[in-house]
Scaffold this motif. Structure first.
Motif, PDB file in Angstrom:
ATOM      1  N   PHE A  94     -28.003   7.647  -5.843  1.00 50.81           N
ATOM      2  CA  PHE A  94     -29.024   8.691  -5.809  1.00 50.81           C
ATOM      3  C   PHE A  94     -30.126   8.432  -4.789  1.00 50.81           C
ATOM      4  O   PHE A  94     -30.741   9.379  -4.306  1.00 50.81           O
ATOM      5  N   PHE A  95     -30.365   7.171  -4.485  1.00 50.06           N
ATOM      6  CA  PHE A  95     -31.432   6.844  -3.547  1.00 50.06           C
ATOM      7  C   PHE A  95     -30.840   6.147  -2.325  1.00 50.06           C
ATOM      8  O   PHE A  95     -29.963   5.299  -2.453  1.00 50.06           O
ATOM      9  N   ASP A  96     -31.344   6.532  -1.181  1.00 53.00           N
ATOM     10  CA  ASP A  96     -30.875   5.939   0.074  1.00 53.00           C
ATOM     11  C   ASP A  96     -31.711   4.685   0.338  1.00 53.00           C
ATOM     12  O   ASP A  96     -32.762   4.738   0.961  1.00 53.00           O
ATOM     13  N   LEU A  97     -31.213   3.563  -0.156  1.00 54.70           N
ATOM     14  CA  LEU A  97     -31.992   2.325  -0.127  1.00 54.70           C
ATOM     15  C   LEU A  97     -31.632   1.464   1.078  1.00 54.70           C
ATOM     16  O   LEU A  97     -30.515   1.544   1.594  1.00 54.70           O
ATOM     17  N   PRO A  98     -32.541   0.599   1.495  1.00 55.63           N
ATOM     18  CA  PRO A  98     -32.257  -0.311   2.621  1.00 55.63           C
ATOM     19  C   PRO A  98     -31.286  -1.429   2.238  1.00 55.63           C
ATOM     20  O   PRO A  98     -30.722  -2.065   3.117  1.00 55.63           O
ATOM     21  N   VAL A  99     -31.128  -1.668   0.949  1.00 59.62           N
ATOM     22  CA  VAL A  99     -30.184  -2.705   0.492  1.00 59.62           C
ATOM     23  C   VAL A  99     -29.341  -2.136  -0.634  1.00 59.62           C
ATOM     24  O   VAL A  99     -29.733  -1.191  -1.299  1.00 59.62           O
ATOM     25  N   VAL A 100     -28.187  -2.748  -0.825  1.00 52.38           N
ATOM     26  CA  VAL A 100     -27.305  -2.325  -1.904  1.00 52.38           C
ATOM     27  C   VAL A 100     -27.255  -3.434  -2.950  1.00 52.38           C
ATOM     28  O   VAL A 100     -26.872  -4.559  -2.642  1.00 52.38           O
ATOM     29  N   PRO A 101     -27.662  -3.117  -4.190  1.00 54.16           N
ATOM     30  CA  PRO A 101     -27.622  -4.175  -5.210  1.00 54.16           C
ATOM     31  C   PRO A 101     -26.186  -4.413  -5.675  1.00 54.16           C
ATOM     32  O   PRO A 101     -25.410  -3.477  -5.836  1.00 54.16           O
ATOM     33  N   SER A 102     -25.872  -5.665  -5.856  1.00 56.58           N
ATOM     34  CA  SER A 102     -24.559  -6.030  -6.399  1.00 56.58           C
ATOM     35  C   SER A 102     -24.787  -6.680  -7.761  1.00 56.58           C
ATOM     36  O   SER A 102     -25.613  -7.589  -7.898  1.00 56.58           O
ATOM     37  N   MET A 103     -24.077  -6.191  -8.753  1.00 53.91           N
ATOM     38  CA  MET A 103     -24.273  -6.695 -10.115  1.00 53.91           C
ATOM     39  C   MET A 103     -23.479  -7.981 -10.278  1.00 53.91           C
ATOM     40  O   MET A 103     -22.362  -7.997 -10.791  1.00 53.91           O
ATOM     41  N   ALA A 104     -24.094  -9.094  -9.889  1.00 53.20           N
ATOM     42  CA  ALA A 104     -23.368 -10.358  -9.737  1.00 53.20           C
ATOM     43  C   ALA A 104     -23.035 -11.028 -11.062  1.00 53.20           C
ATOM     44  O   ALA A 104     -21.879 -11.392 -11.302  1.00 53.20           O
ATOM     45  N   ALA A 105     -24.025 -11.187 -11.922  1.00 44.06           N
ATOM     46  CA  ALA A 105     -23.754 -11.959 -13.139  1.00 44.06           C
ATOM     47  C   ALA A 105     -24.710 -11.587 -14.251  1.00 44.06           C
ATOM     48  O   ALA A 105     -25.882 -11.302 -14.015  1.00 44.06           O
ATOM     49  N   VAL A 160     -35.941   0.065 -10.469  1.00 42.59           N
ATOM     50  CA  VAL A 160     -35.210  -0.853  -9.587  1.00 42.59           C
ATOM     51  C   VAL A 160     -35.198  -0.313  -8.151  1.00 42.59           C
ATOM     52  O   VAL A 160     -35.180  -1.081  -7.191  1.00 42.59           O
ATOM     53  N   LYS A 161     -35.241   1.008  -8.025  1.00 40.51           N
ATOM     54  CA  LYS A 161     -35.335   1.588  -6.677  1.00 40.51           C
ATOM     55  C   LYS A 161     -36.611   1.094  -5.981  1.00 40.51           C
ATOM     56  O   LYS A 161     -36.571   0.593  -4.851  1.00 40.51           O
ATOM     57  N   ASP A 162     -37.744   1.222  -6.666  1.00 42.68           N
ATOM     58  CA  ASP A 162     -38.997   0.775  -6.066  1.00 42.68           C
ATOM     59  C   ASP A 162     -38.995  -0.728  -5.834  1.00 42.68           C
ATOM     60  O   ASP A 162     -39.518  -1.217  -4.833  1.00 42.68           O
ATOM     61  N   PHE A 163     -38.421  -1.445  -6.763  1.00 44.91           N
ATOM     62  CA  PHE A 163     -38.371  -2.902  -6.649  1.00 44.91           C
ATOM     63  C   PHE A 163     -37.527  -3.315  -5.443  1.00 44.91           C
ATOM     64  O   PHE A 163     -37.940  -4.152  -4.630  1.00 44.91           O
ATOM     65  N   LEU A 164     -36.370  -2.697  -5.310  1.00 41.79           N
ATOM     66  CA  LEU A 164     -35.480  -3.037  -4.184  1.00 41.79           C
ATOM     67  C   LEU A 164     -36.146  -2.690  -2.853  1.00 41.79           C
ATOM     68  O   LEU A 164     -36.025  -3.439  -1.875  1.00 41.79           O
ATOM     69  N   GLU A 165     -36.838  -1.567  -2.793  1.00 40.17           N
ATOM     70  CA  GLU A 165     -37.515  -1.207  -1.555  1.00 40.17           C
ATOM     71  C   GLU A 165     -38.591  -2.232  -1.192  1.00 40.17           C
ATOM     72  O   GLU A 165     -38.744  -2.598  -0.020  1.00 40.17           O
ATOM     73  N   ALA A 166     -39.313  -2.692  -2.218  1.00 42.41           N
ATOM     74  CA  ALA A 166     -40.355  -3.685  -1.954  1.00 42.41           C
ATOM     75  C   ALA A 166     -39.728  -5.007  -1.502  1.00 42.41           C
ATOM     76  O   ALA A 166     -40.185  -5.630  -0.536  1.00 42.41           O
ATOM     77  N   VAL A 167     -38.688  -5.404  -2.185  1.00 45.58           N
ATOM     78  CA  VAL A 167     -38.020  -6.657  -1.828  1.00 45.58           C
ATOM     79  C   VAL A 167     -37.504  -6.587  -0.384  1.00 45.58           C
ATOM     80  O   VAL A 167     -37.689  -7.511   0.413  1.00 45.58           O
ATOM     81  N   ALA A 168     -36.883  -5.459  -0.067  1.00 49.86           N
ATOM     82  CA  ALA A 168     -36.327  -5.308   1.276  1.00 49.86           C
ATOM     83  C   ALA A 168     -37.425  -5.301   2.333  1.00 49.86           C
ATOM     84  O   ALA A 168     -37.263  -5.826   3.437  1.00 49.86           O
ATOM     85  N   ALA A 169     -38.545  -4.712   1.980  1.00 50.55           N
ATOM     86  CA  ALA A 169     -39.651  -4.615   2.946  1.00 50.55           C
ATOM     87  C   ALA A 169     -40.520  -5.861   2.958  1.00 50.55           C
ATOM     88  O   ALA A 169     -41.383  -6.018   3.830  1.00 50.55           O
ATOM     89  N   GLY A 170     -40.314  -6.731   1.988  1.00 52.56           N
ATOM     90  CA  GLY A 170     -41.154  -7.919   1.898  1.00 52.56           C
ATOM     91  C   GLY A 170     -42.569  -7.613   1.470  1.00 52.56           C
ATOM     92  O   GLY A 170     -43.510  -8.340   1.791  1.00 52.56           O
TER      93      GLY A 170
END
Lengths: 388, 388, 388, 388
Positions: free
Chosen positions: A29-40, A345-355
């Motif tokens: 749904f969101f065009d994010l700079p990173v793609v989360p992978s559900m690792a563990a 998580v969308k906002d979180f991922l954007e922040a993480v990606a942007a530092g």
């Protein structure tokens, strides 16, 4: 192709399921700079964790959170456990250079929360981010409320009244689950749902509470023991009873930095109210009202209109210009509870990606914790005014 | 481990995105006998389809639906295209032994719908299932409404009033998208949203409409041409105008088998109403009311109660005992639009796994089509009573 | 001192009590050019009329309306009887030079209504006024709705949906009171409450209905006989049953002069709806919604606002600038049903004092009657479109 | 013929007009043992009082309340003045053997209220009755709420939340009318509207508040001087400003005798809320909610029903079996603000005729006064818990 970022989650009960749906859906749904992978996924029981991982879409299962934190394919640790373990896991994960998303309340005590906020500050200097999961900030209607206040549409704020009303323990035979035990949950309605309205009110107003005067109560002082301790669902009952050592309800009045008067109430004894997180704000130029039981609606009164045509209007918060809403469906096609986590998580991922620093920070979580502590202090001291 | 069943989907606009979320989520919330695998997505543009497949979680991309239907890893074909292609795809897929889930309205004409229903009947004999995607049947509140009527809680039904009100083309400059073109969409508000309320009303009452008297209208007769034709979003505009050859609104009154009087209205010109699918039913023992804009609520009036304490009650349809609701979150934590699709594929997968006929069948879709045809016939003949 | 004008009223059941309260109260709240004096009340039973006169504040009692009309202290005749006697009394009173306020529906047949309208036209030339008592025009919210439409706030009107829902005869044992007898009441729900929504819709839109297509139904075809025939309350029951020869419910769709599509429904079988006179209007610039069960509220959607903050707003129609409201209490202190009559006699007295035509006129009443006749004609002719 | 009882009223502003309508109407709707006669009206200005008497239907006018009290044709003294004169008039009237109906708050101080309660006790021994005019007890919905609580339908009470929200002084240019002056009004929102919710909550629960913790605030500390001092309407402004020495808003939390937690808020700064007297009560078996802005509705949740069909139901409090409602109109034909006063004088007249104590008594008024005093004391002492 977008870079992939691995997520490891601790806990797979109510919050774990909600977060899983968010991680699973966000990229669609969101065009994010990173793609989360559900690792563990990490849980205590090997079998149950493996099954949960399969059902919820996690690639691997762990039974020791310390192992999870060490995994190379995990860059984000998502903490969905009861409050008593937040501090230890979060501090360790940050120390290991993992970004942390931590469920609320941040911790069970101010001391723990302070240690976490300190750890987050240090981690941030290393480019490692931390966020506390006050998901209701990501209800589109609440984000819109924040926007309207920030734009000055309410003028000077005069009143805030916030309530979080549930009724799942009205029955005195409802068992003593972990949310009713101080050692696990820290407090009762106060920390569980009171924390949400404190954060929501501070978020929407953009102001902090400066002091409170409080009452708390435990209406049902003993409850049947449950075998386990997890989640909202009742466990098998043994006939024995145990003491409820947390509050069933907490009420307080207070003041915001800007001079507004506030009242708060968190209870699990409001028969018929299922998840009524409500907030109403009155200002010199307008007012807002919200009730999570109708989560796609924000009521806005514009006091600057001609009085003959003014009134609270029901904004259905599903327009393309509304926060988050444009990513989903056409107007009028509402969202549900779980979407708040997807937005989170969308906002979180954007922040993480942007530092950049995600919000709400651990510092924000600590601020809420200080309010909860002041509430308990006031309630224990004849409701005396207690500075936050 | 559970058996896997491959899904191939045709179309990736609005409905395609909604269905994708359903296929992606269903196994995390419902304990199904089979696990759907999102095998392949089909669209016309190679690039856009590949990108959509990536975003929405489909393993492969196709640009020819005939190839999709042939794929060995596809046992279910999910048709999310405009109505003009439903018949061809569905009939071919059923002939190829693939189970079919087809978006509504079933087809653009009664003749097409008849052919599809015939194909479904034949396929069923071979154990191949077909279902038409009237997703609103899977709103928990509507499923609960059906249950209450079926249990006799409303007594003898007297009145049905159903409306589907939207406002996305109030602006005469909104472009001529495919939903406003007869060749693509078959009809306007009537087939798009009128079909939903006809199906919903027949589903909840458990009765069919026997006849109708109707009015239709096209308020804005010319609109700017859009470059493309897809979806609700406006396309780039060229300055040229084209003729709107479908209805903007359709109203009709009718009778149900059991003697209830009914009124229906479908319009895209109800300014301020975003997705107000509303139904109210009055019976000799009680009444029900629903509005999709508050989709987690069902209003029930029990007329057998003492009159002094009777009244419409707001049931928040999120209790464990409510249809579908128990699979999700605790009470009061509402669902959204997309969940209707998750419930739809859940029921479809269970039927496919069990080898039983899913509901609503293509026959049900045909029945709706006949009502739409009767509406158009009546509107074209001075509103004369027209038997369905 | 203000001039006094004498009022004589015929009938002292439901409407007579409501009108009495209006005559009794109007001077205390409105600064009128004349003061009404409650001169005489007319009823059939000497005892009951004398008692009613005492209770309701009428100075004298009469048992023959012809005597009442002749009285020198009566300048206004207020007709509160069932519809079968309206024409005779009104025509005689106007001929005698008395101003007439006549309850709705104006008459039981178009022919009677035509005679009355003709009599009113002639009387008007002699300075004698006539008004039909469609009291809902004087609900402040409905008067405000009219004002907003007249000011163009809704733009071009597209849709009108009007319902009048009651439930007082859901029980098949409810007796055959006069309102269920064609000889007394002319028709059933259609003339009683359908007349109100036709007038209200024409008033608020400022447009007439041009044609209709209709259905009517009598759900309960026999009912216990009642000894008397008056009012809503049940009479003593004799065990015998009689035939219900009026409609229990009437539905119709239609068109307004300006092109709007309309739907109407009047029923006494909507379990749980007590007096739900509802109207919703959608236009190109805005929408309005009203429900008499919340009579102090008007819902207004301004479609010209930014879509992100638009929505139906609840105007509490008690502001000083709202129609009629300034005469009463501070904002938020709502009015009730009977106030509509107080407003009605206020407007009537002002017109009489000024020598101008009050509104709604008998001509307006005739127009409603023609709609009702068209509804009955269409319902009897396969719902065929019938020009009004 | 029924005996006549003479009424003399002091004050003819807002409350005087409301009471006049009650005295004027009560006999037309209720079958009372006595008939009130509107003997004399008392005001300060001879001209304005004479005019008001004429408009409102009082037979005579007085300018000295002491004369009014002496009149032989006055057996009841109805006190509608600001709070500063209540004690003197009431005590004198009771001493003179006149029954007294006194507007709320009973007095401006606890000391005055005590003197009044003492006078009432003495008068009662002589068969002379006294009642304080908490009119909201006579809203049918609130009386029904009381009935449901008394019948045990809510079980053990857990929560009371009461608010009285208005917005008429949000504008800082609104003048310094008498209700904003401590010498006249005693306090601000607290005594004016806070008194109502304290009384309403104690009435509905049947319990008293035992202690409170409070905050008060004056947001706008200076306002334009008004020439006069009467009523809600603004007076002519002189440009000068004066100090607001009463509260604009008061919040408090507290406990009821039975253990319920309570929150109260009274404010005149809730933009968009016009007269929102709201109360919600949660008990172990059910809940109730009310908002005066929709005064004909009571919301009741029956927690003993099956959870799948439970929910807050909207009881339209206009049924024949509802308190007071049967005397008025058919179901669904709502009442307004002024009817609360008609019900009040009805109950008062019945008590006077029967020689029994009307309710609420001056003792009840004193009890409310003690709560208000405790609120002020707590607010002045760091919100410390203050026993009532």
């Amino acid at each position: 192709m977008k870079p992939v970022i691995g997520v490891g989650m601790v806990g797979h009960a109510f919050m774990g399921r909600a977060h899983s749906q968010a991680w699973r859906s966000v990229s669609a749904f969101f065009d994010l700079p990173v793609v989360p992978s559900m690792a563990a996924l990490c849980g205590r029981s090997p079998d149950r964790t493996a099954q949960a991982a399969r059902e919820l879409g996690w690639a691997a299962a762990e039974t020791d959170w310390k192992q999870l934190v060490k995994r190379d394919d995990v860059q984000i640790v998502d903490i969905c456990t009861p409050g008593d373990s937040h501090a230890e896991i979060a501090v360790a994960a940050l120390a290991a250079g993992k970004h942390v998303l931590c469920e609320k309340p941040l911790a069970n005590t101010v001391a723990e929360a302070e240690a976490m906020a300190e750890a987050a500050r240090e981690a941030a200097e290393r480019g490692v981010q931390a966020m506390v999961a006050f998901n209701y900030r990501r209800v589109p209607a609440i984000a819109l409320a924040r926007r309207l206040v920030a734009e000055g549409r309410l003028g000077e704020l005069r009143h805030v009244r916030a309530q979080y009303l549930q009724d799942w323990i009205v029955d005195p035979e409802f068992p003593l689950v972990w949310r009713l035990r101080k050692d696990k949950a820290g407090s009762g309605a106060l920390g569980d749902i009171g924390a949400h309205i404190v954060d929501t009110a501070q978020f929407v107003t953009g102001q902090n509470l400066t002091g409170v005067s409080a009452l708390t109560e435990t209406f049902v002082k003993e409850r049947p023991l449950a075998e386990g301790s997890a989640g909202l669902a009742g466990e098998s009952r043994t006939g024995e009873k145990g003491t409820v050592d947390v509050d069933d309800a907490a009420l307080f009045i207070g003041r915001f930095e800007g001079g507004a008067l506030a009242s708060f109430e968190a209870t699990r004894f409001a028969a018929g109210r299922k998840n009524a997180l409500r907030i109403e704000i009155n200002g010199s130029k307008g007012s807002l009202a919200f009730d999570f039981e109708a989560m796609n609606e924000l009521w806005f009164h514009d006091h600057t209109l001609d009085g003959d045509e003014a009134g609270f209007r029901r904004i259905i918060v599903t327009e393309p210009g509304h926060p988050y809403a444009g990513a989903w469906w056409p107007p009028g096609h509402g969202l549900g509870y779980e979407h708040t986590f997807t937005h989170e998580v969308k906002d979180f991922l954007e922040a993480v990606a942007a530092g950049t620093a995600p919000s709400p920070s651990f510092e924000d979580g600590l601020r809420v914790q200080r309010v909860l502590a002041a509430v308990e202090a006031s309630a224990a001291d004849e409701s005396r005014w207690t500075v936050v």
